[in-house]
Design an enzyme around this catalytic site. Structure first.
Site, PDB file in Angstrom:
ATOM      1  N   GLU A   1       0.827  -1.235   0.000  1.00  0.00           N
ATOM      2  CA  GLU A   1       0.000   0.000   0.000  1.00  0.00           C
ATOM      3  C   GLU A   1       0.850   1.268   0.000  1.00  0.00           C
ATOM      4  O   GLU A   1       0.504   2.264   0.647  1.00  0.00           O
ATOM      5  CB  GLU A   1      -0.971   0.023   1.187  1.00  0.00           C
ATOM      6  CG  GLU A   1      -2.136  -0.947   1.085  1.00  0.00           C
ATOM      7  CD  GLU A   1      -3.013  -0.748  -0.138  1.00  0.00           C
ATOM      8  OE1 GLU A   1      -3.018   0.353  -0.706  1.00  0.00           O
ATOM      9  OE2 GLU A   1      -3.669  -1.719  -0.555  1.00  0.00           O
ATOM     10  N   GLY A   2       1.945   1.256  -0.744  1.00  0.00           N
ATOM     11  CA  GLY A   2       2.843   2.416  -0.782  1.00  0.00           C
ATOM     12  C   GLY A   2       3.912   2.261   0.276  1.00  0.00           C
ATOM     13  O   GLY A   2       3.615   2.273   1.470  1.00  0.00           O
TER      14      GLY A   2
END
Lengths: 593, 593
Positions: free
Chosen positions: A440-441
């Protein structure tokens, strides 16, 4: 018991960090009152501790398996998922229109913490489904929503996010999965996606893939990416299940941790005809919808960091109380004492507890801002809350997952040699946690997001106001003048001043020497997290003193955090402000591009 | 190539941190000159990179296996061990009397780094054997030495250390393995030991166990423990192998990492007659001999921390140069750049490099003090060096293994999602490294050793002199006034002052409030490590400037370390001096026992 849902700690964080009592009193949460809240948390906690936690080790030892295109989840997984769905846990924060319970984000996150604390690999399935629901709800047509959302909200079908390709990870620009238009308004998708969590499994009859792909005439880079719904099995207009779509799971990754969670390579259009896809939102605007979802998912991943830290902390505390070795320094007689009595072990356990609570507070406070951004009565308040949620989200994601890894590592250390033996169970959180700072980043990307996009919000006034609040807390703490608080007030005040100075420096650097700002982004995020954590723990301590007049655990942890963790803020701020040149090297171009 | 022995970096550390050129010029190392030294290192590096490194992943995936009492090492292990032994690598630092090459400890540690960087699980076998050799050489009778040492030095037999029992880990006092006297002067050993590294294997025909046990009439606690040699197969007076001793390997542990290295449960006397054992040193004085060995082994484990950090750093650097994602901030055109160009990735890679070099310098400097404690011409110099080696050893062990874990974790982060996939190879160092802060005395115990036993050495003058040297370095660095050094001199000087203050505080706390001293031990050790690391990297930078007049990589890393790592010293010193009360809690008794 390997994990006991920490209902009291969660309630404490909801009340102090997220200010939920206040909000409920104001009626911001409708019917929700403290009694209902506790009932929900206790029920969820029971499910987490009794149904999900016992499957955690089995999921690690018997990973999800790929056999000729089909994925089998670990033993007991399917029964647990069915029970989870039937108990209605899939639907907590979703719109009533689609069968959801419309519980606030704050409560949903608290419950999410419990699933993931009990069983991180299991928790990923509803977490990703929630992301897919959010994206569809935000961008889907009414037809798509009507067809898919009720079944996803009920947990009858799960959802996935198909972003990454081998050459397109952190940078989605070069995505090459291709989408072709068909005359009937549908699309055909061709391409390969990797790292797809629960990309295939045996828990439900259908899986709803959200897929990023590029139309033939799309502009290059991130402005030419569209978002599609691609069901595993085709769905009739009445919701009935049809044949298989042209989507296959080509294999699973062999991972360091979260073995229970299948991480799939997905191939679309491998049979030739292409996978049938339905556009979500507008063509070429797919990333906008995806980012809506990703922000929510980032907070949820932060919550996973809290969850794994909580799990590791519980195990370490238990072990430190049971294991006896040595005596107090200088004492020669008598039996061995629990290692929890040795100052160095106490330091480790306290660090674990304090870090976990700080991260929890930051995450819940972020969730509360998200709620306020929806439920505040006036537009300005909603916008302010949205900005604050945006500011806090990268910190919630990165700080919580960094400390998730650190706490899990300390958890092994507290166990000594036993911690290195897999059967003990302390090693699994250490392995499981390690994905959290990546997906997620990556946390580096969170830090860059914080510095380049979030600090400038409202021309810098959003962060200014937040720091002003931290200052008020530090002043109040100093004002308490209680011996049980030691130098906590002083330390926190100094830390807030360090953050303020580093923030001012960042503001200038962003325009004048952006490369230096980027080089300082990660220590800046840590600094922010440490000061925010100190602030929230101090708020809990002040509330404890106010309510009981007595210095209990909240005071002890706030003091420990201020004197042993927030006290590092000066060093972090110096790194932010003058460490960057050494990072970039003599040759780096410091001018704005 | 998964690991390339860093011969140049090692030589640099030997020359700057360990001052080996100077020592060799003085003739302290006899015949050894720089050419020979480089030749040894290059030959060892070749063996490490070409023979041991390729077996590292296989050892992880095909762990040592226990089948009906016998342990089979991973595929290729036995051939590699035979080649290792035949090339004479087992014998480096051992006395010529027993067939050793009498190479100095400094060189032995440099070579040890390479075995462990290439293959930590393999490297443990000679590491433990060396410990057993040291213990036997220090405490064994002439007969025992003559019988066992030549075969251990040649690598024909390996050695193990049998200390831990289920209830006796960090605290050896309650050891209950029992030894009975026999009329012929031998002993019979009965009991169970756990966590025995290479307790059984198929690499050699015999294994020499050193076993701690208690005589029937021994005093309680650590003053009643004796040390025995217990061979796996009995040995005739002529060195011929006889029948099996009453020693069995009852199983292997299933561990988080170092899967190639068998970690055994050993049972002595299980068949009834008792395992034949031979006393080493005096009865009840076994721990004294064991501590001789453990100090050497602690430095070697510190070296393992350096080794795993080096391995992780090499992999991360390679990946960061190859992997392309994104563009520079603000740049919209052109292709993707190697992620090594992104400031946040640069920070991670530089942190890995700088930490690794700092830890290496500390370990090699410690080894050099050990050499000087043997080879200095006058008694006073030998004693000073022994004290300094004693002071540095817990730092070398704990700091290096802590950063080993941290660097391995950063290594995964640099790899992004690929880092979490086992095939990539970044996850193995993260798993393997995690044992290092635990075995040979947990890092908490190292910190307590540093504070309670090492700071008081020479009534505090040993640490005082070391800090005075750090000050000189910091002053010289400040005096350089070169723009390439940025604020490094200033930062290092401040860090040394912080260490000095914390050291003075420790001196007082030890007598007045020992519990507070213990609560500050771990942050104090980190502070010491950070300042020592900054000092050694600065020395390398100064030497680079002196020799070439040019600011190269040593200057860049010294600056990075001072401005981004040593700058945290202020926070650490504050934690040491005022964080302890919060650790102990209000109720703790602060008075000396």
């Amino acid at each position: 018991m390997t994990y006991e849902a920490p209902v009291d700690d969660i309630l404490l964080a909801l009340k102090t960090a997220a200010g939920l009592s206040e909000e409920m009193d104001k009626g911001a949460y409708g019917e929700l009152d403290e009694e209902t809240l506790r009932a929900v948390l206790e029920e969820a906690g029971k499910f987490a501790s009794e149904k999900l936690a016992p499957l955690n080790a089995a999921g690690d030892r018997t990973p999800s398996r790929w056999v000729e295109g089909n994925v089998t989840t670990p033993p007991g997984w399917k029964e647990a998922y069915t029970a989870f769905r039937e108990a209605g846990w899939s639907a907590l924060p979703c719109p009533a229109e689609f069968g959801g319970q419309e519980l606030p984000e704050t409560v949903a996150m608290a419950v999410c913490e419990m699933w993931n604390g009990a069983n991180l690999s299991f928790g990923l399935c509803p977490l990703l489904t929630q992301g897919a629901i959010d994206a569809l709800a935000a961008g889907g047509s009414d037809e798509l929503k009507a067809l898919y959302l009720p079944r996803m909200v009920s947990g009858e079908w799960t959802g996935t996010m198909n972003l990454t390709e081998p050459h397109a990870g952190s940078d989605l620009g070069p995505i090459s999965t291709r989408a072709e238009r068909r005359d009937d308004g549908t699309y055909r998708i061709f391409g390969t996606k990797i790292f797809i969590t629960y990309g295939d499994h045996d828990l439900t009859e259908n899986i709803v893939h959200l897929v990023l792909a590029r139309l033939p005439d799309a502009p290059e880079g991130t402005r030419g990416i569209s978002l599609f719904v691609v069901p595993k099995r085709l769905v009739g207009d009445d919701g009935s299940l049809g044949g298989e779509n042209d989507v296959i799971c080509a294999g699973l990754e062999h991972k360091l941790g979260i073995h229970g969670s299948p991480t799939a390579v997905m191939k679309f259009g491998e049979r030739g005809e292409g996978a049938v896809g339905y556009l979500v939102g507008e063509e070429n605007r797919g990333l906008n919808t995806m980012f809506v979802m990703m922000n929510a998912a980032r907070l949820a991943v932060g919550i996973q960091g809290v969850a794994i830290a909580e799990r590791a902390t519980q195990a370490a505390e238990r072990y430190a109380e049971e294991r006896r070795q040595g005596r107090a320094y200088g004492v020669r007689a008598g039996g061995m004492v629990p290692i929890a009595e040795h100052p160095d072990v106490r330091r480790m356990v306290l660090t674990m507890k304090a870090m976990t609570r700080a991260a929890r507070a930051i995450c819940y406070a972020t969730a509360r801002e998200i709620d306020t951004s929806h439920n505040a009565s006036d537009e300005a308040a909603r916008r302010t809350a949205a900005d604050r949620a945006a500011l806090f989200t990268p910190v919630a994601k990165a700080f919580s997952t960094d400390i998730g890894c650190e706490v899990a590592s300390l958890g092994i250390q507290v166990h000594g040699g036993m911690g290195f033996i897999e059967e003990t169970g302390a090693a699994q959180p250490y392995r499981d946690a390690r994905i959290l700072p990546i997906y997620e980043g990556t946390n580096g990307i969170q830090a860059i997001d914080l510095v380049t996009r979030k600090l400038p919000l409202g021309e810098g006034r959003v962060i200014e106001n937040v720091i002003a609040e931290f200052e008020v807390t530090a002043r109040r703490l100093k004002g308490e003048n209680r011996p049980e608080l030691g130098r906590a007030g002083e330390r926190l005040a100094a830390a807030v001043a360090d953050l303020e100075e580093a923030t001012r420096w960042m503001g200038e650097a962003l325009t004048k020497t952006p490369a230096l700002a980027l080089a300082g982004a990660t220590p800046y995020l840590r600094l922010f997290g440490v000061v925010a954590g100190g602030h929230f723990l101090a708020k809990a301590a002040l509330q404890e003193l106010e309510e009981s007049g007595h210095a209990g655990q909240s005071v002890a942890l706030a003091r420990f955090f201020a004197e042993n963790i927030a006290v590092g803020a000066g060093g972090l701020s110096a790194i932010v402000m003058s460490g960057g040149h050494a990072v970039l090297g003599a040759s780096a171009d410091l001018a704005p591009a």
